[in-house]
Design a protein around this motif. Structure first.
Motif, PDB file in Angstrom:
ATOM      1  N   GLN A 226       5.123   1.430  12.694  1.00 15.41           N
ATOM      2  CA  GLN A 226       6.184   1.798  11.764  1.00 15.41           C
ATOM      3  C   GLN A 226       5.824   1.415  10.339  1.00 15.41           C
ATOM      4  O   GLN A 226       6.243   2.095   9.400  1.00 15.41           O
ATOM      5  CB  GLN A 226       7.478   1.127  12.182  1.00 15.41           C
TER       6      GLN A 226
ATOM      7  N   ILE B  52       2.816   1.542   9.092  1.00 15.48           N
ATOM      8  CA  ILE B  52       1.951   2.628   8.623  1.00 15.48           C
ATOM      9  C   ILE B  52       2.803   3.805   8.177  1.00 15.48           C
ATOM     10  O   ILE B  52       2.620   4.376   7.093  1.00 15.48           O
ATOM     11  CB  ILE B  52       0.990   3.078   9.747  1.00 15.48           C
ATOM     12  N   ALA B  53       3.767   4.153   9.011  1.00 15.88           N
ATOM     13  CA  ALA B  53       4.582   5.332   8.706  1.00 15.88           C
ATOM     14  C   ALA B  53       5.386   5.131   7.439  1.00 15.88           C
ATOM     15  O   ALA B  53       5.441   6.015   6.574  1.00 15.88           O
ATOM     16  CB  ALA B  53       5.499   5.624   9.886  1.00 15.88           C
ATOM     17  N   LYS B  54       5.997   3.967   7.312  1.00 18.23           N
ATOM     18  CA  LYS B  54       6.821   3.734   6.132  1.00 18.23           C
ATOM     19  C   LYS B  54       5.969   3.736   4.880  1.00 18.23           C
ATOM     20  O   LYS B  54       6.334   4.330   3.861  1.00 18.23           O
ATOM     21  CB  LYS B  54       7.530   2.386   6.267  1.00 18.23           C
TER      22      LYS B  54
ATOM     23  N   SER C 188       3.048   5.113   4.318  1.00 20.47           N
ATOM     24  CA  SER C 188       2.474   6.398   3.921  1.00 20.47           C
ATOM     25  C   SER C 188       3.563   7.365   3.476  1.00 20.47           C
ATOM     26  O   SER C 188       3.331   8.180   2.576  1.00 20.47           O
ATOM     27  CB  SER C 188       1.660   6.994   5.053  1.00 20.47           C
ATOM     28  N   SER C 189       4.739   7.261   4.051  1.00 24.71           N
ATOM     29  CA  SER C 189       5.801   8.140   3.549  1.00 24.71           C
ATOM     30  C   SER C 189       6.247   7.697   2.160  1.00 24.71           C
ATOM     31  O   SER C 189       6.641   8.525   1.341  1.00 24.71           O
ATOM     32  CB  SER C 189       6.976   8.158   4.514  1.00 24.71           C
TER      33      SER C 189
ATOM     34  N   SER D  59       7.136  15.582   0.403  1.00 25.79           N
ATOM     35  CA  SER D  59       7.891  15.093   1.556  1.00 25.79           C
ATOM     36  C   SER D  59       6.988  14.945   2.773  1.00 25.79           C
ATOM     37  O   SER D  59       7.252  14.118   3.633  1.00 25.79           O
ATOM     38  CB  SER D  59       9.044  16.032   1.899  1.00 25.79           C
ATOM     39  N   ASP D  60       5.945  15.735   2.849  1.00 23.43           N
ATOM     40  CA  ASP D  60       5.007  15.605   3.954  1.00 23.43           C
ATOM     41  C   ASP D  60       3.867  14.681   3.556  1.00 23.43           C
ATOM     42  O   ASP D  60       3.283  14.831   2.480  1.00 23.43           O
ATOM     43  CB  ASP D  60       4.429  16.974   4.321  1.00 23.43           C
ATOM     44  N   SER D  61       3.559  13.780   4.438  1.00 21.22           N
ATOM     45  CA  SER D  61       2.439  12.884   4.157  1.00 21.22           C
ATOM     46  C   SER D  61       1.140  13.585   4.489  1.00 21.22           C
ATOM     47  O   SER D  61       1.082  14.439   5.375  1.00 21.22           O
ATOM     48  CB  SER D  61       2.559  11.619   4.992  1.00 21.22           C
ATOM     49  N   ASN D  62       0.111  13.216   3.808  1.00 24.18           N
ATOM     50  CA  ASN D  62      -1.197  13.769   4.138  1.00 24.18           C
ATOM     51  C   ASN D  62      -2.193  12.640   4.355  1.00 24.18           C
ATOM     52  O   ASN D  62      -1.819  11.466   4.426  1.00 24.18           O
ATOM     53  CB  ASN D  62      -1.667  14.746   3.060  1.00 24.18           C
ATOM     54  N   LEU D  63      -3.432  13.032   4.456  1.00 26.12           N
ATOM     55  CA  LEU D  63      -4.459  12.062   4.824  1.00 26.12           C
ATOM     56  C   LEU D  63      -4.630  10.976   3.770  1.00 26.12           C
ATOM     57  O   LEU D  63      -4.909   9.812   4.089  1.00 26.12           O
ATOM     58  CB  LEU D  63      -5.770  12.809   5.045  1.00 26.12           C
TER      59      LEU D  63
ATOM     60  N   LEU E 263      -2.049   8.411   4.184  1.00 23.23           N
ATOM     61  CA  LEU E 263      -2.307   7.625   5.385  1.00 23.23           C
ATOM     62  C   LEU E 263      -3.426   6.610   5.145  1.00 23.23           C
ATOM     63  O   LEU E 263      -3.322   5.451   5.566  1.00 23.23           O
ATOM     64  CB  LEU E 263      -2.680   8.575   6.516  1.00 23.23           C
TER      65      LEU E 263
ATOM     66  N   LEU F  78      -3.171   2.601   5.369  1.00 30.91           N
ATOM     67  CA  LEU F  78      -4.042   1.778   6.202  1.00 30.91           C
ATOM     68  C   LEU F  78      -4.726   0.709   5.368  1.00 30.91           C
ATOM     69  O   LEU F  78      -4.925  -0.424   5.809  1.00 30.91           O
ATOM     70  CB  LEU F  78      -5.090   2.656   6.885  1.00 30.91           C
TER      71      LEU F  78
END
Lengths: 136, 277
Positions: free
Chosen positions: B71, B73-75, B77-78, B87-91, B94, B98
């Motif tokens: 979570q 990571i998700a938070k 990167s968003s 609104s969309d995360s990309n590499l 990410l 990380l």
């Protein structure tokens, strides 16, 4: 100029390596299932239609867990190496590889997670032993 | 160091006892279910690493840490995506996430992420390490397939009878289908040809013969058919069609004209065949 050319070449190589890696993620199935990762990602606001990125998150998490577990395993082995010298043949070493809270908290501390469990935390001492002894 | 006896059958024997020993094994709420699934995955990873067994408390702790890591990571990167007005995360988001979550093990190449001149993602050591991990680690898939929740499947088939595959997650389940897409689809379909009817209207046809014909691909109806029944709806615009057969239609599905074509086609196929050939 020359340096520029060289760096762009290197970048090109790295880009192809990156695309190959991302393409290889399509075939790789991580241990953490996609559905679970998608659930947690959606829960914390991550939106991405690309499956490869979801796989990448799964692989990153899996790698993290594997690193922590490896550290805990090393702790476990190091702890047992000192004990086993006295009473060597009591048990086979392989049987005693149990993930315990003690080793795990040491391993997690290396990764920046402070785990504090209660002093009198009563876990059944035979929890980890049962399946191993049942096997043989 | 790693002595892994048998990779496949072990996970069950290992991951079973924790799930059975927990106070709430049946997982009523979805978070319990998620946690149980995550714990099985974590125990599989531990077993792959070389552990023979695990204490329940340690396994739970590791699972909690793993889900928190996921979570985080998700938070992160968003948040990076939101900072870049996306609104969309990309590499890139990410890999930045990380890099943020990375602990102090190594700094090699991690600072090059933000230098735009020789910007390359694989130079960041995180992605390179993950690539190495993918290369070297043995692939251990999850122990068993995860069942989709039955409720969501039932919801996906809405009350009209069509399967709405592309329903976004933010639309509540009780809302009906968005009307524009369906009517547009049907209009296009009935004008251009008959093949796409099976996409559009297959689900509401109840006659067996019609279904079989539709499955065959060409919408040729069988020579002798039994009576085709439809649900009787409210407004019967084409209640009595040309051949005299009486065909009724669901009221809420009646879309002006297009569906009437369909009635005629189903209700009296002889007329239609004559017309088409």
């Amino acid at each position: 100029m020359n340096h520029n050319q060289q760096s762009s070449d290197g970048r090109h190589d790295d880009d192809t390596a990156l695309t190959e890696f991302l393409a290889s993620l399509m075939d790789y199935t991580p241990t953490i299932p996609d559905e679970l990762v998608e659930h947690y990602l959606a829960k914390s606001g991550f939106q991405c239609p690309d499956v490869r990125l979801i796989r990448l998150v799964a692989v990153a998490t899996q790698k993290f867990v594997a690193e922590v577990a490896t550290d805990a395993l090393q702790q476990c082995k190091a702890r047992q190496a000192s004990i086993i010298k006295d009473k060597r043949d009591k048990q086979q070493k392989e049987k005693r590889l149990i993930l315990t809270m003690e080793d795990l908290s040491k391993a997690l501390r290396e990764h920046g997670v402070n785990v504090k469990h209660q002093e009198y935390f009563a876990d059944n001492p035979s929890t980890g032993m049962d399946p191993a002894s049942r096997d043989e | 160091m790693k002595s892994k006896p048998k990779p496949k059958p072990k996970p069950k024997s290992k991951s079973k006892p924790p799930t059975m020993a927990t106070p709430s094994p049946t997982a009523e709420s979805p978070s319990d279910f998620c946690f149980a699934v995550a714990r099985i995955a974590v125990s599989q990873i531990c077993q792959y690493v070389g552990f023979k067994s695990a204490q329940l408390s340690a396994l739970d702790t590791l699972t909690v840490v793993a889900t928190k890591y996921l979570q985080a990571i998700a938070k992160s990167s968003s948040a990076f995506a939101a900072a870049a007005n996306r609104s969309d995360s990309n590499l890139f988001d990410l890999s930045n996430a990380l890099r943020d979550l990375r602990t102090t093990h190594g700094i090699s190449g991690s600072s090059s992420n933000f230098r735009r001149s020789d910007f390359c993602l694989l130079k960041s050591s995180d992605l390179a390490e993950i690539a190495d991990y993918v290369d070297y680690a043995v692939e251990t898939p999850f122990a068993r397939p995860i069942p989709r929740r039955l409720g969501s499947v039932k919801v996906a088939c809405d009350n009209v009878g069509r399967f709405s595959v592309l329903r976004a997650a933010h639309i509540p389940n009780w809302l009906p289908e968005v009307p524009e897409t369906t009517t547009g689809e049907c209009g296009v379909v009935s004008r251009s040809g008959e093949e796409l009817w099976e996409n559009c209207l297959e689900k509401c046809v109840t006659g067996e013969k019609v279904d079989m014909a539709v499955e065959n691909g060409n919408l040729e109806l069988g020579k002798e058919r039994e009576k085709v029944r439809f649900k009787i709806g409210v407004n019967l615009k084409s209640g009595v069609s040309k051949g005299g057969k009486r065909v009724c239609w669901d009221g809420h599905r009646n879309r002006n004209g297009n569906s009437n074509d369909y009635f005629n086609a189903v209700g009296n196929e002889d007329n239609d065949k004559d017309e088409k050939r």
